[in-house]
Design a protein around this motif. Structure first.
Motif, PDB file in Angstrom:
ATOM      1  N   GLN A  41      92.382 -13.269   1.871  1.00  0.00           N
ATOM      2  CA  GLN A  41      93.126 -14.546   1.911  1.00  0.00           C
ATOM      3  C   GLN A  41      92.143 -15.717   1.198  1.00  0.00           C
ATOM      4  O   GLN A  41      92.481 -16.460   0.190  1.00  0.00           O
ATOM      5  N   GLN A  46      92.050 -14.816  -2.569  1.00  0.00           N
ATOM      6  CA  GLN A  46      93.538 -15.395  -3.188  1.00  0.00           C
ATOM      7  C   GLN A  46      93.530 -16.641  -3.162  1.00  0.00           C
ATOM      8  O   GLN A  46      93.951 -17.302  -4.246  1.00  0.00           O
ATOM      9  N   ASP A  47      92.870 -17.482  -2.354  1.00  0.00           N
ATOM     10  CA  ASP A  47      93.066 -19.089  -2.163  1.00  0.00           C
ATOM     11  C   ASP A  47      92.003 -19.305  -3.559  1.00  0.00           C
ATOM     12  O   ASP A  47      92.344 -20.315  -4.107  1.00  0.00           O
ATOM     13  N   TRP A  48      90.758 -18.692  -3.628  1.00  0.00           N
ATOM     14  CA  TRP A  48      89.760 -18.947  -4.841  1.00  0.00           C
ATOM     15  C   TRP A  48      90.665 -18.976  -6.056  1.00  0.00           C
ATOM     16  O   TRP A  48      90.397 -19.614  -6.987  1.00  0.00           O
ATOM     17  N   ARG A  75      93.968 -18.842  -6.899  1.00  0.00           N
ATOM     18  CA  ARG A  75      94.921 -19.591  -6.844  1.00  0.00           C
ATOM     19  C   ARG A  75      94.496 -21.317  -7.069  1.00  0.00           C
ATOM     20  O   ARG A  75      95.161 -22.015  -8.192  1.00  0.00           O
ATOM     21  N   ALA A  76      93.406 -21.685  -6.674  1.00  0.00           N
ATOM     22  CA  ALA A  76      92.534 -22.945  -6.788  1.00  0.00           C
ATOM     23  C   ALA A  76      92.174 -23.218  -8.190  1.00  0.00           C
ATOM     24  O   ALA A  76      92.358 -24.268  -8.739  1.00  0.00           O
TER      25      ALA A  76
END
Length: 66
Positions: free
Chosen positions: A30, A33-35, A37-38
């Motif tokens: 997660q 994926q956040d990295w 997406r950011a």
């Protein structure tokens, strides 16, 4: 004697080692994926950046093989 566990009794049980490792793996995925997406990257771009970090000096030919 048969003992039936209620929901509250199951919640009080400590997680197993495998459950903890599964949770850690999920949390790391997660975070990755956040990295990605950011930074508005595609999954493939994020994978390529990770490959380059792990393989300094890699060339385009090396990346194409992966």
């Amino acid at each position: 004697m048969i003992r039936v566990l209620g929901m509250s009794e199951q919640e009080n049980q400590s997680p197993t080692i495998s459950e903890l490792f599964r949770w850690i793996g999920w949390a790391q995925m997660q975070a990755g994926q956040d990295w990605i997406r950011a930074r508005d990257l595609s999954h493939q771009q994020g994978f390529t950046l990770g490959y380059l970090v792990q393989n300094p000096g890699a060339m385009q030919r090396d990346i194409a093989k992966v």
